[in-house]
Scaffold this motif. Structure first.
Motif, PDB file in Angstrom:
ATOM      1  N   VAL A  70       3.450  -5.964 -14.036  1.00 25.63           N
ATOM      2  CA  VAL A  70       4.185  -4.828 -14.625  1.00 25.63           C
ATOM      3  C   VAL A  70       5.562  -4.709 -13.996  1.00 25.63           C
ATOM      4  N   LEU A  71       5.665  -4.837 -12.651  1.00 19.32           N
ATOM      5  CA  LEU A  71       6.954  -4.725 -11.968  1.00 19.32           C
ATOM      6  C   LEU A  71       7.892  -5.850 -12.416  1.00 19.32           C
ATOM      7  N   THR A  72       7.367  -7.077 -12.474  1.00 18.92           N
ATOM      8  CA  THR A  72       8.213  -8.203 -12.889  1.00 18.92           C
ATOM      9  C   THR A  72       8.710  -8.003 -14.325  1.00 18.92           C
ATOM     10  N   MET A  73       7.789  -7.614 -15.215  1.00 14.69           N
ATOM     11  CA  MET A  73       8.176  -7.419 -16.615  1.00 14.69           C
ATOM     12  C   MET A  73       9.178  -6.271 -16.741  1.00 14.69           C
ATOM     13  N   SER A  74       8.951  -5.152 -16.024  1.00 15.35           N
ATOM     14  CA  SER A  74       9.838  -3.988 -16.116  1.00 15.35           C
ATOM     15  C   SER A  74      11.233  -4.341 -15.632  1.00 15.35           C
ATOM     16  N   ALA A  75      11.326  -5.078 -14.500  1.00 16.51           N
ATOM     17  CA  ALA A  75      12.636  -5.446 -13.969  1.00 16.51           C
ATOM     18  C   ALA A  75      13.376  -6.353 -14.949  1.00 16.51           C
ATOM     19  N   ARG A  76      12.666  -7.340 -15.498  1.00 15.76           N
ATOM     20  CA  ARG A  76      13.329  -8.262 -16.423  1.00 15.76           C
ATOM     21  C   ARG A  76      13.710  -7.575 -17.728  1.00 15.76           C
ATOM     22  N   MET A  77      12.834  -6.731 -18.244  1.00 14.52           N
ATOM     23  CA  MET A  77      13.166  -6.003 -19.485  1.00 14.52           C
ATOM     24  C   MET A  77      14.335  -5.060 -19.249  1.00 14.52           C
ATOM     25  N   ALA A  78      14.415  -4.443 -18.085  1.00 10.82           N
ATOM     26  CA  ALA A  78      15.555  -3.594 -17.768  1.00 10.82           C
ATOM     27  C   ALA A  78      16.830  -4.419 -17.722  1.00 10.82           C
ATOM     28  N   ALA A  79      16.748  -5.655 -17.175  1.00 13.93           N
ATOM     29  CA  ALA A  79      17.925  -6.522 -17.108  1.00 13.93           C
ATOM     30  C   ALA A  79      18.326  -7.009 -18.496  1.00 13.93           C
ATOM     31  N   VAL A  80      17.354  -7.232 -19.369  1.00 13.06           N
ATOM     32  CA  VAL A  80      17.658  -7.731 -20.715  1.00 13.06           C
ATOM     33  C   VAL A  80      18.183  -6.623 -21.619  1.00 13.06           C
ATOM     34  N   THR A  81      17.516  -5.449 -21.586  1.00  9.75           N
ATOM     35  CA  THR A  81      17.856  -4.373 -22.529  1.00  9.75           C
ATOM     36  C   THR A  81      18.771  -3.313 -21.944  1.00  9.75           C
ATOM     37  N   GLY A  82      18.759  -3.164 -20.614  1.00  5.21           N
ATOM     38  CA  GLY A  82      19.536  -2.085 -20.000  1.00  5.21           C
ATOM     39  C   GLY A  82      18.944  -0.718 -20.241  1.00  5.21           C
ATOM     40  N   ASP A  83      17.714  -0.666 -20.696  1.00  4.10           N
ATOM     41  CA  ASP A  83      17.059   0.602 -21.007  1.00  4.10           C
ATOM     42  C   ASP A  83      16.625   1.296 -19.710  1.00  4.10           C
ATOM     43  N   PRO A  84      17.039   2.543 -19.467  1.00  5.38           N
ATOM     44  CA  PRO A  84      16.622   3.240 -18.220  1.00  5.38           C
ATOM     45  C   PRO A  84      15.119   3.462 -18.175  1.00  5.38           C
ATOM     46  N   GLU A  85      14.462   3.470 -19.314  1.00  9.83           N
ATOM     47  CA  GLU A  85      13.013   3.693 -19.298  1.00  9.83           C
ATOM     48  C   GLU A  85      12.299   2.594 -18.528  1.00  9.83           C
ATOM     49  N   TRP A  86      12.837   1.356 -18.606  1.00  5.37           N
ATOM     50  CA  TRP A  86      12.206   0.268 -17.841  1.00  5.37           C
ATOM     51  C   TRP A  86      12.406   0.469 -16.344  1.00  5.37           C
ATOM     52  N   VAL A  87      13.589   0.983 -15.957  1.00  4.78           N
ATOM     53  CA  VAL A  87      13.815   1.265 -14.530  1.00  4.78           C
ATOM     54  C   VAL A  87      12.833   2.328 -14.047  1.00  4.78           C
ATOM     55  N   GLN A  88      12.629   3.358 -14.899  1.00  5.94           N
ATOM     56  CA  GLN A  88      11.690   4.429 -14.517  1.00  5.94           C
ATOM     57  C   GLN A  88      10.270   3.881 -14.389  1.00  5.94           C
ATOM     58  N   ARG A  89       9.887   2.996 -15.302  1.00  2.36           N
ATOM     59  CA  ARG A  89       8.540   2.404 -15.199  1.00  2.36           C
ATOM     60  C   ARG A  89       8.403   1.561 -13.937  1.00  2.36           C
ATOM     61  N   TYR A  90       9.492   0.845 -13.585  1.00  2.00           N
ATOM     62  CA  TYR A  90       9.437   0.055 -12.349  1.00  2.00           C
ATOM     63  C   TYR A  90       9.240   0.978 -11.147  1.00  2.00           C
ATOM     64  N   GLN A  91       9.978   2.068 -11.101  1.00  2.00           N
ATOM     65  CA  GLN A  91       9.877   2.987  -9.968  1.00  2.00           C
ATOM     66  C   GLN A  91       8.509   3.668  -9.915  1.00  2.00           C
ATOM     67  N   GLN A  92       7.923   3.933 -11.063  1.00  2.00           N
ATOM     68  CA  GLN A  92       6.583   4.545 -11.075  1.00  2.00           C
ATOM     69  C   GLN A  92       5.516   3.569 -10.586  1.00  2.00           C
ATOM     70  N   ALA A  93       5.658   2.287 -10.929  1.00  2.00           N
ATOM     71  CA  ALA A  93       4.618   1.316 -10.556  1.00  2.00           C
ATOM     72  C   ALA A  93       4.724   0.860  -9.109  1.00  2.00           C
ATOM     73  N   THR A  94       5.923   0.997  -8.482  1.00  2.00           N
ATOM     74  CA  THR A  94       6.104   0.503  -7.103  1.00  2.00           C
ATOM     75  C   THR A  94       5.181   1.190  -6.115  1.00  2.00           C
ATOM     76  N   PRO A  95       5.118   2.558  -6.047  1.00  2.00           N
ATOM     77  CA  PRO A  95       4.192   3.184  -5.071  1.00  2.00           C
ATOM     78  C   PRO A  95       2.737   2.875  -5.388  1.00  2.00           C
ATOM     79  N   GLU A  96       2.388   2.685  -6.650  1.00  3.08           N
ATOM     80  CA  GLU A  96       0.995   2.342  -6.970  1.00  3.08           C
ATOM     81  C   GLU A  96       0.627   0.984  -6.379  1.00  3.08           C
ATOM     82  N   LEU A  97       1.565  -0.002  -6.468  1.00  2.91           N
ATOM     83  CA  LEU A  97       1.292  -1.316  -5.882  1.00  2.91           C
ATOM     84  C   LEU A  97       1.165  -1.222  -4.368  1.00  2.91           C
TER      85      LEU A  97
END
Length: 699
Positions: A70-97
């Motif tokens: 999830v973190l890898t996909m969120s980071a790459r999708m954020a880099a491809v689309t620039g969508d802040p929602e992917w950054v937020q998903r990355y930040q939400q999944a980091t403490p869970e990992l």
């Protein structure tokens, strides 16, 4: 013998009674059984605790793998689309990992296992630093730099290190599970050995008890015999006394008779006691054997119950894991569909406007431009074309994966298809030499012409991309194992063996990307593979560095049965899920026609059908019509064909209906041929139920 001696012998027998021994033996047996019960309970509790710990470790491990993806996909999708929602998903999944890794380190018992878990945390931490750098760049709006960072070789190496750490930890977990299972088997083996030993000791004690009872019975029999001997002695004494005391002869005779009767009764009673003792011994032996068999059956049943319980727990755990995996896949599929929808609706319209504006600028319609500006505008125009191709490929892949791409198949000669493709690419082929070898005697294929042209066009454009201006591109057409084989060969730089597995991965780019070569979308070969597999074929690749690459498409050769069966399956696939209509199979046998007349006749039939219905011209002169309709619709189609297409010629028509007349295409066609010039039965061959969902493909 004196009376006092007999009395003393009887007292000695009472002192040696086996009752205390039996009481002691029963007490020992109960103690052993109680200890076995406590031992079994303690062992099962220990195994339960170990199993629960292993399940927690495995669940945490699965969570780590999922969150890492999830973190890898969120980071790459954020880099491809620039969508802040992917950054937020990355930040939400980091403490869970991080929490999952801490849980694993807390669960594992051995220091080396904790080191393996800490290796995951260390590798993931390094990867997180790269991702945080990329997200920071994304927030600054520099998407290209973020993509370069997240798709760089360093990022791939570190991601591989994370996967390797997880793999090593998975091996440690498997080792823990194996050790636990081995310990369980050893504990079970020791318990069984101990149980067998205790049962053997207990059985020995009971055998000793029965032997003691047997000896007591023998002593009793000997005592009875001595009593008989003593009675005989008393009788002899009585007879002597009778002779001495004649006056008491009558009295003594009477006493003698009475004594003899008593002795006879005593003998009978002694014999009866002996027989009873023998019966008791036989019954005790049989009872001991029965007890042994029952104990053995009890042990087998307990082992079977334990195995069944363990299997049930494993199945329940696997079912829960499968449910969680299915839910994650559903969530990812929904996320992918949402992303594709956004791309198709939000990017296509502005890209079209930008494309038109650039065309005006390139054509100098809005004013003159310099050569440097023209080069810049043409580069932008090429990038827009590449982005448009990426969007179209993503939409096609989405349709294929969702089972929504319908193929419009026709019989086609492969060489004619390739010649048409080469003619369309001739203006941009330059000085490259293009050869077409074979194909004159190759069977035709039953394909969607546009989709297969898309496959061959993609392979041809790739060949031209990596072939020099004076290079050669060769198309080879032949047969291979009942398949039609189409090879596209170039003499470009080739592909290294380590890059070959990446060719059919989404967004994968292999080979040199510089030197003025246009960049691909990373989806073309994936789409080629999917379209070929929709046609029940495949795409293979062979390459040698420095000598060139050959892509080979394998397709089934045409046959009437293949055409009818595939068209029937297409209708089943796209029939509405709640449809109560059936699928009609109509066979048409016109009078003898030339090839040209038969082609015109098929065109006329197609003009009188609804969109989506299928018309096939078979090699044996039959024309087959397939349509999603009911019995009433089939009768209407047959009437319309006779009314509009007969034209003074003899036209023979027969029909069958799925599923009432059959569940496969060829049996339905055979049924239709037997009904030539006959009306469809009133029942229509259908039971009036919906198309069975188990017969439809869902992609």
């Amino acid at each position: 013998m004196r009376r006092s001696d007999v009395t003393g012998h009887l007292e000695l027998m009472r002192e040696r009674s086996p009752v205390p021994l039996l009481t002691l033996l029963v007490a020992i047996s109960l103690g052993i059984l109680g200890w076995l019960g406590v031992h079994s309970y303690v062992t099962s509790q220990r195994l339960h605790l170990v199993t629960a710990l292993i399940e927690q470790i495995q669940e945490s491990q699965a969570t780590i793998i999922h969150l890492n993806e999830v973190l890898t996909m969120s980071a790459r999708m954020a880099a491809v689309t620039g969508d802040p929602e992917w950054v937020q998903r990355y930040q939400q999944a980091t403490p869970e990992l991080q929490q999952a890794i801490r849980s694993v380190r807390a669960f594992v018992p051995a220091p080396e296992d904790r080191l393996a878990a800490e290796a995951i945390a260390a590798a993931r931490g390094t990867l997180a630093e790269l991702e945080q750098q990329a997200l920071t760049v994304v927030q600054q709006g520099q998407l290209a730099e973020a993509q370069a960072l997240l798709f760089s070789e360093d990022y791939g190496v570190q991601q591989h290190a994370v996967v390797e750490s997880i793999h090593r930890f998975d091996n440690r977990v498997k080792a823990i599970v194996t050790a636990a299972h081995d310990e369980r088997r050893r504990g079970t083996y020791r318990s069984e050995l101990l149980l067998i030993g205790l049962m053997a000791v207990l059985f020995s004690f009971w055998v000793m008890a029965f032997q003691t009872l047997s000896r007591s019975a023998g002593k009793l029999l000997q005592s009875n015999r001595r009593l008989v001997a003593q009675a005989d002695e008393l009788a002899r004494i009585n007879r002597t006394l009778d002779r001495r005391v004649e006056e008491r002869t009558q009295q003594l005779e009477t006493s003698k008779q009475q004594l003899e009767q008593a002795n006879e009764e005593l003998r009978r009673e002694s014999l009866q006691r002996h027989q009873a003792a023998q019966e008791v011994h036989d019954k005790a032996t049989a009872l001991a054997q029965s007890n042994g068999e029952l104990l053995q059956r009890e042990r087998v049943m307990r082992s079977i119950l334990q195995d069944l319980q363990a299997a049930k727990e494993i199945l329940e755990y696997k079912e829960q894991s499968l449910q969680r995996s299915n839910q994650r896949l559903k969530d990812l599929a929904a996320l992918k569909d949402e992303f594709v929808a956004k791309v198709s609706h939000e990017l296509r319209t502005p890209l079209t406007s930008i494309k038109e504006g650039l065309s005006l600028l390139i054509d100098n319609a809005l004013g003159p431009t310099t050569d440097e500006q023209q080069d810049f505008l043409k580069t932008m125009d090429g990038d827009i074309d590449r982005l448009t191709e990426l969007i179209n490929n993503m939409l096609d892949l989405s349709k294929i994966e969702a089972g929504r791409m319908r193929l419009v198949r026709v019989r086609c000669q492969v060489r004619e298809l390739i010649e048409s493709l080469v003619r369309s690419y001739q203006p941009i082929a330059g000085r490259r030499t293009i050869q077409i070898l074979g194909g004159d005697t190759v069977l035709p294929v039953f394909i969607d012409r546009n989709r297969m042209m898309q496959v061959l066009s993609n392979l041809f454009s790739n060949a031209m991309k990596f072939t020099a201006e004076t290079g050669t591109i060769i198309f080879r057409i032949d047969h291979h194992e009942q398949m039609v084989r189409i090879g596209v060969q170039d003499n470009g730089p080739g592909i290294s063996p380590e890059d070959l597995p990446k060719l059919f991965q989404k967004f994968s780019q292999v080979g040199p990307q510089g030197s003025g070569r246009p960049r691909g979308t990373g989806l073309g070969l994936v789409l080629c593979k999917e379209i070929a597999e929709l046609h029940h074929g495949r795409v293979d690749v062979t390459s040698q560095v420095g000598q060139g690459t050959t892509f080979t498409v394998f397709l089934p050769g045409y046959s009437d049965e293949l055409a009818v069966q595939e068209s029937f399956q297409e209708l089943l696939m796209f029939a509405p899920a709640d449809a109560t209509a059936s699928i009609g199979v109509i066979g048409i046998k016109p009078d003898s026609m030339t090839a040209e007349e038969l082609v015109r006749f098929v065109d006329d039939v197609s003009q009188n059908l609804h969109r989506g219905d299928v018309v096939l011209s078979l090699d044996d002169g039959w024309v087959v019509l397939l349509a999603i309709t009911d019995a009433k619709g089939v009768r209407a189609i047959m009437g319309r064909l006779r009314e509009r297409l007969a034209g003074g010629r003899e036209l023979h028509v027969g029909a069958a209906l799925y599923p009432g007349d059959g569940h496969d295409a060829m049996p339905l066609l055979a049924c239709a041929k037997t009904r030539l010039d006959q009306p469809l039965p009133e029942s229509g061959g259908s039971n009036g139920t919906a198309l069975p969902t188990g017969q439809r493909h869902v992609g």
